[in-house]
Design a protein around this motif. Structure first.
Motif, PDB file in Angstrom:
ATOM      1  N   UNK A   1       3.607  -8.938 -19.142  1.00 28.38           N
ATOM      2  CA  UNK A   1       4.632  -7.964 -18.766  1.00 28.38           C
ATOM      3  C   UNK A   1       3.943  -6.715 -18.214  1.00 28.38           C
ATOM      4  N   UNK A   2       4.432  -5.571 -18.630  1.00 29.13           N
ATOM      5  CA  UNK A   2       3.842  -4.283 -18.252  1.00 29.13           C
ATOM      6  C   UNK A   2       3.561  -3.517 -19.547  1.00 29.13           C
ATOM      7  N   UNK A   3       2.921  -2.355 -19.417  1.00 30.66           N
ATOM      8  CA  UNK A   3       2.634  -1.554 -20.613  1.00 30.66           C
ATOM      9  C   UNK A   3       3.932  -1.206 -21.344  1.00 30.66           C
ATOM     10  N   UNK A   4       4.892  -0.640 -20.624  1.00 29.68           N
ATOM     11  CA  UNK A   4       6.146  -0.260 -21.268  1.00 29.68           C
ATOM     12  C   UNK A   4       6.936  -1.486 -21.721  1.00 29.68           C
ATOM     13  N   UNK A   5       6.936  -2.539 -20.923  1.00 30.55           N
ATOM     14  CA  UNK A   5       7.637  -3.759 -21.313  1.00 30.55           C
ATOM     15  C   UNK A   5       7.100  -4.325 -22.616  1.00 30.55           C
ATOM     16  N   UNK A   6       5.776  -4.243 -22.804  1.00 32.66           N
ATOM     17  CA  UNK A   6       5.159  -4.747 -24.036  1.00 32.66           C
ATOM     18  C   UNK A   6       5.561  -3.888 -25.234  1.00 32.66           C
ATOM     19  N   UNK A   7       5.608  -2.567 -25.043  1.00 32.49           N
ATOM     20  CA  UNK A   7       6.047  -1.684 -26.137  1.00 32.49           C
ATOM     21  C   UNK A   7       7.478  -2.049 -26.551  1.00 32.49           C
ATOM     22  N   UNK A   8       8.359  -2.223 -25.551  1.00 30.89           N
ATOM     23  CA  UNK A   8       9.752  -2.573 -25.850  1.00 30.89           C
ATOM     24  C   UNK A   8       9.817  -3.920 -26.569  1.00 30.89           C
ATOM     25  N   UNK A   9       9.089  -4.905 -26.046  1.00 31.88           N
ATOM     26  CA  UNK A   9       9.124  -6.262 -26.618  1.00 31.88           C
ATOM     27  C   UNK A   9       8.642  -6.257 -28.067  1.00 31.88           C
ATOM     28  N   UNK A  10       7.559  -5.525 -28.342  1.00 30.39           N
ATOM     29  CA  UNK A  10       7.020  -5.500 -29.710  1.00 30.39           C
ATOM     30  C   UNK A  10       8.017  -4.887 -30.688  1.00 30.39           C
ATOM     31  N   UNK A  11       8.794  -3.914 -30.222  1.00 27.45           N
ATOM     32  CA  UNK A  11       9.821  -3.326 -31.094  1.00 27.45           C
ATOM     33  C   UNK A  11      11.016  -4.278 -31.204  1.00 27.45           C
ATOM     34  N   UNK A  12      11.387  -4.905 -30.098  1.00 25.96           N
ATOM     35  CA  UNK A  12      12.521  -5.850 -30.123  1.00 25.96           C
ATOM     36  C   UNK A  12      12.278  -6.985 -31.111  1.00 25.96           C
ATOM     37  N   UNK A  13      11.018  -7.397 -31.224  1.00 24.27           N
ATOM     38  CA  UNK A  13      10.702  -8.532 -32.097  1.00 24.27           C
ATOM     39  C   UNK A  13      10.510  -8.107 -33.548  1.00 24.27           C
ATOM     40  N   UNK A  14      10.657  -6.809 -33.803  1.00 21.58           N
ATOM     41  CA  UNK A  14      10.488  -6.299 -35.173  1.00 21.58           C
ATOM     42  C   UNK A  14      11.810  -6.351 -35.931  1.00 21.58           C
ATOM     43  N   UNK A  15      11.788  -5.795 -37.141  1.00 21.36           N
ATOM     44  CA  UNK A  15      12.997  -5.799 -37.982  1.00 21.36           C
ATOM     45  C   UNK A  15      13.905  -4.605 -37.708  1.00 21.36           C
ATOM     46  N   UNK A  16      13.662  -3.918 -36.637  1.00 15.15           N
ATOM     47  CA  UNK A  16      14.523  -2.790 -36.278  1.00 15.15           C
ATOM     48  C   UNK A  16      15.954  -3.280 -36.066  1.00 15.15           C
ATOM     49  N   UNK A  17      16.918  -2.597 -36.691  1.00 15.92           N
ATOM     50  CA  UNK A  17      18.313  -3.032 -36.571  1.00 15.92           C
ATOM     51  C   UNK A  17      19.092  -2.199 -35.558  1.00 15.92           C
ATOM     52  N   UNK A  18      18.639  -0.976 -35.324  1.00 17.20           N
ATOM     53  CA  UNK A  18      19.398  -0.064 -34.468  1.00 17.20           C
ATOM     54  C   UNK A  18      19.077  -0.243 -32.999  1.00 17.20           C
ATOM     55  N   UNK A  19      19.538   0.717 -32.222  1.00 24.19           N
ATOM     56  CA  UNK A  19      19.334   0.667 -30.771  1.00 24.19           C
ATOM     57  C   UNK A  19      17.874   0.919 -30.422  1.00 24.19           C
ATOM     58  N   UNK A  20      17.483   0.396 -29.273  1.00 30.30           N
ATOM     59  CA  UNK A  20      16.206   0.799 -28.671  1.00 30.30           C
ATOM     60  C   UNK A  20      16.570   1.633 -27.455  1.00 30.30           C
ATOM     61  N   UNK A  21      16.221   2.911 -27.522  1.00 32.13           N
ATOM     62  CA  UNK A  21      16.539   3.826 -26.428  1.00 32.13           C
ATOM     63  C   UNK A  21      15.245   4.176 -25.699  1.00 32.13           C
ATOM     64  N   UNK A  22      15.241   3.947 -24.408  1.00 33.45           N
ATOM     65  CA  UNK A  22      14.055   4.235 -23.604  1.00 33.45           C
ATOM     66  C   UNK A  22      14.387   5.422 -22.713  1.00 33.45           C
ATOM     67  N   UNK A  23      13.673   6.525 -22.918  1.00 33.36           N
ATOM     68  CA  UNK A  23      13.951   7.742 -22.154  1.00 33.36           C
ATOM     69  C   UNK A  23      13.045   7.771 -20.927  1.00 33.36           C
TER      70      UNK A  23
END
Length: 201
Positions: free
Chosen positions: A27-49
């Motif tokens: 992917x890309x640097x930012x895409x990888x950051x998003x993906x790693x959080x998406x695959x975690x136990x985070x239940x809330x929104x992922x907001x990218x500013x």
């Protein structure tokens, strides 16, 4: 419920190119950051500013299931992106996980450890630490959201969120990790080349 706010609005002037979209893994640097959080136990929104070249980044990352927010004042500094990220949070928010867009070496496992600890211990501030150096992501209790708003009322505070950490220094709980990824951000192209080749070899 913990929501994530990824601060990705910068122009990457030190890098000399738009680092959010530099290749990383498949992917890309930012895409990888998003993906790693998406695959975690985070239940809330992922907001990218976003700020610099926001339309281009949105186009390239349109497959990612997250909320893109645009900070019109991004040239004023990172705290303006914090303020964009905390607008209209769900009432069920218990914590905010703040992450930088240029730290793809933080693994899903690290996010999970921090999220689990935050849920169990309910600290005001939770910060990962590698060899006694503060890293990211940091998780801030929803109790402190009014404090962040207050900081923002005076424009951009010196040091941004660090000023909140300084004010509540005695309330910070540090979570020691054995991976240096929590303290590595890719500010310069040489950093990117070094860690890219280390990580992909």
């Amino acid at each position: 419920m913990i929501s994530a706010i990824i601060l990705a609005a910068g122009e990457a002037s030190r890098m000399g190119k738009l680092k959010q979209l530099l290749p990383w893994e498949d992917s890309t640097i930012l895409g990888t950051v998003i993906k790693n959080i998406q695959e975690s136990r985070l239940e809330g929104q992922i907001r990218v500013v976003l700020g610099a070249e926001s339309d281009r980044i949105k186009r390239e990352l349109s497959d990612y299931n997250c909320q893109f927010l645009t900070n019109p004042d991004y040239t004023r500094g990172m705290f303006s992106s914090v303020m964009t990220g905390i607008q209209n949070l769900p009432e069920t928010t218990t914590g905010l996980l703040f992450m930088l867009a240029d730290q793809p070496l933080v693994t899903t496992g690290i996010y999970n450890k921090l999220i689990n600890y935050f849920k169990e211990e309910e600290p005001l501030l939770l910060v990962p630490s590698y060899k006694k150096r503060r890293g990211h992501p940091l998780i801030i209790s929803a109790e402190l959201i009014p404090e962040i708003h207050k900081l923002g009322e005076d424009g951009d505070p010196e040091g941004g969120l660090r000023s909140l950490l300084d004010k509540y220094e005695d309330d910070i709980e540090y979570y020691n990790v054995d991976k240096e990824g929590v303290i590595i951000d890719l500010d310069y192209y040489e950093d990117y080349q070094k860690y890219y080749s280390d990580h992909h070899s």
